[in-house]
Write an enzyme that holds these catalytic residues in place. Structure first.
Site, short mmCIF file in Angstrom:
data_model
loop_
_atom_site.label_atom_id
_atom_site.label_comp_id
_atom_site.label_asym_id
_atom_site.label_seq_id
_atom_site.Cartn_x
_atom_site.Cartn_y
_atom_site.Cartn_z
N TYR A 88 -16.82 -9.06 26.66
CA TYR A 88 -16.61 -8.86 28.10
C TYR A 88 -17.15 -7.48 28.48
O TYR A 88 -16.90 -6.49 27.78
CB TYR A 88 -15.11 -8.93 28.42
CG TYR A 88 -14.80 -8.52 29.85
CD1 TYR A 88 -14.72 -9.48 30.86
CD2 TYR A 88 -14.61 -7.18 30.19
CE1 TYR A 88 -14.47 -9.12 32.17
CE2 TYR A 88 -14.37 -6.80 31.50
CZ TYR A 88 -14.29 -7.77 32.48
OH TYR A 88 -14.06 -7.40 33.78
N GLU A 113 -19.56 -7.87 36.71
CA GLU A 113 -18.89 -8.37 35.52
C GLU A 113 -19.79 -9.33 34.76
O GLU A 113 -20.48 -10.15 35.37
CB GLU A 113 -17.63 -9.11 35.99
CG GLU A 113 -16.58 -9.28 34.94
CD GLU A 113 -15.35 -9.97 35.53
OE1 GLU A 113 -14.32 -9.31 35.68
OE2 GLU A 113 -15.42 -11.17 35.84
#
Ligand code: GDP
Ligand code: MN
Length: 375
Positions: free
Chosen positions: A101, A189
């Site tokens: 991530y 993101e």
């Protein structure tokens, strides 16, 4: 402003970030043709302005054109978190070895851009943030000083102990940061930031939010605007120069001044009512604005009563009353209406309205009490 994954990936591509080729389709047949052009196993992904698509059945792997057509049809029939799927993205299916991530958000509190990195990315990242927050490594980046290279290396080493991967992640962070600053983002993101065969890291998902207050600086982002991000009445209000936010309640509110509009919503709630909207008509007596405001509010079937709250400062209340009357002449209002009018020349203004049979109050509390009784 939010954008779709395929739009974010297009922007990622412009910044040299590691994205795969992609196609977009709005129907199953087009999806099939795209899948056949790409060839081999492909992934079909719902394009909606919310996350959690994987868990909602909006991401499917297929290995033939026929299957692509079927699954694309299934996905295009889905509604994910109240949003109908209108487009799908088609891309080569990656064989994922590990999901990382990477994210950046604007942190208003610390006035920094916070980078978040984890070696345990994927669809359960929100859960991980709650159960094992220590597995999400953070670095605060001061936007004036820029990225502190040794500090970045040290944060990335925690998630990417292998130097070859860490170097790729470093490159990705610098590019992502440049995008974040140049496009005035509030969030970017990559989840999953996936390791695939050959020690390669790829952005398999992409999320970008822009700061609406900076959009005027970015005409180049105009092409990414998605009408479905806003309700129809919000778009109509914006086109008419009204500051408007739709809410869930039953009392339509027309107020002059944003501060007074906020206070009005609070008082409606205090008296047990539920506002249907925030609306600031601005500081003028322009009947056109009142008329547009009434039209937009009356277009909402949930509205059971309307409150007009006007404080006449520089604008005189008798002008405002005439503006309201002109608007009323042009529109048929079937729900109860309560007007509160106070300020310069208010006695005269209220008299004009009362003479025409309107419910008019001087005190806001009286007006709110009356309007709440009507719903
Ligand atoms: P989200 O659920 O809305 O965040 O959508 P994502 O794009 O992140 O997809 C959800 C999950 O689908 C990912 O975490 C992956 O596990 C899986 N996925 C997405 N793209 C691919 C792909 O190309 N190959 C494989 N094997 N899985 C994928
Ligand atoms: Mn994702």
């Amino acid at each position: 402003m939010k954008i779709h994954e395929y739009q974010a990936k297009e922007l990622f591509g412009e910044y040299g970030l590691p994205v795969q080729r992609q196609e977009v389709a709005a129907d199953a047949k087009t999806a099939r043709a795209a899948a056949e052009r790409i060839g081999g196993e492909v992934v079909i992904k719902a394009q909606v302005l919310v996350g959690g698509r994987g868990k909602a059945g909006g991401v499917k792997l297929v290995d033939s054109g026929a299957e692509a057509e079927r699954k694309a049809g299934d996905i295009l029939a889905l509604t994910i978190k109240d949003l109908p799927v209108e487009k799908v993205l088609i891309a080569p299916a990656a064989e994922i070895l590990q999901e990382y991530y990477l994210g950046m958000i604007l942190d208003r509190g610390s006035k920094t851009i916070v980078l978040m990195v984890s070696a345990e990315g994927g669809v359960d990242i929100e859960e991980l943030a709650v159960t094992f927050p220590e597995k999400i490594h953070q670095l605060a980046i001061n936007p004036v000083a820029g990225i502190d290279a040794p500090a970045l290396r040290s944060v990335l080493s925690a998630a990417f102990p292998v130097p070859q991967l860490r170097e790729q992640a470093e490159d990705t962070v610098y590019k992502l940061y440049r995008l974040f600053l140049e496009k005035d983002c509030s969030l970017v993101e990559i989840n999953p930031y996936a390791k695939v065969d050959g020690e390669q890291l790829l952005a398999l998902d992409a999320k970008v939010n822009f700061d609406d207050n900076a959009l005027y600086k970015h005409p180049e982002l105009e092409r990414f605007k998605n009408p479905e991000e806003y309700s129809e009445d919000e778009i109509e209000a914006r086109n008419n120069g009204l500051s408007f936010v739709s809410l869930d309640g039953t009392i339509g509110c027309i107020v002059n001044g944003a501060g007074l509009a906020m206070a009005t919503l609070d008082i409606v709630k205090l008296y047990g009512g539920d506002p249907a909207n925030f609306l600031d008509v601005g500081g003028s007596s322009n009947p056109e604005k009142v008329l547009n405001a009434l039209r937009i509010i009356l277009g909402n079937p949930k509205v059971k009563a309307i409150l007009i709250n006007i404080f006449g400062g520089i604008t005189r209340c008798d002008d405002i009353a005439n503006g309201i009357l002109m608007a009323m002449d042009q529109i048929d209002i079937k729900v109860p209406l309560v007007i509160r009018l106070i300020g310069t020349n208010d006695v005269e203004g209220r008299r004009l309205l009362v003479d025409r049979g309107f419910r008019v109050a001087e005190r806001l509390s009286d007006a709110v009490e009356q309007v709440v009784k009507q719903v």
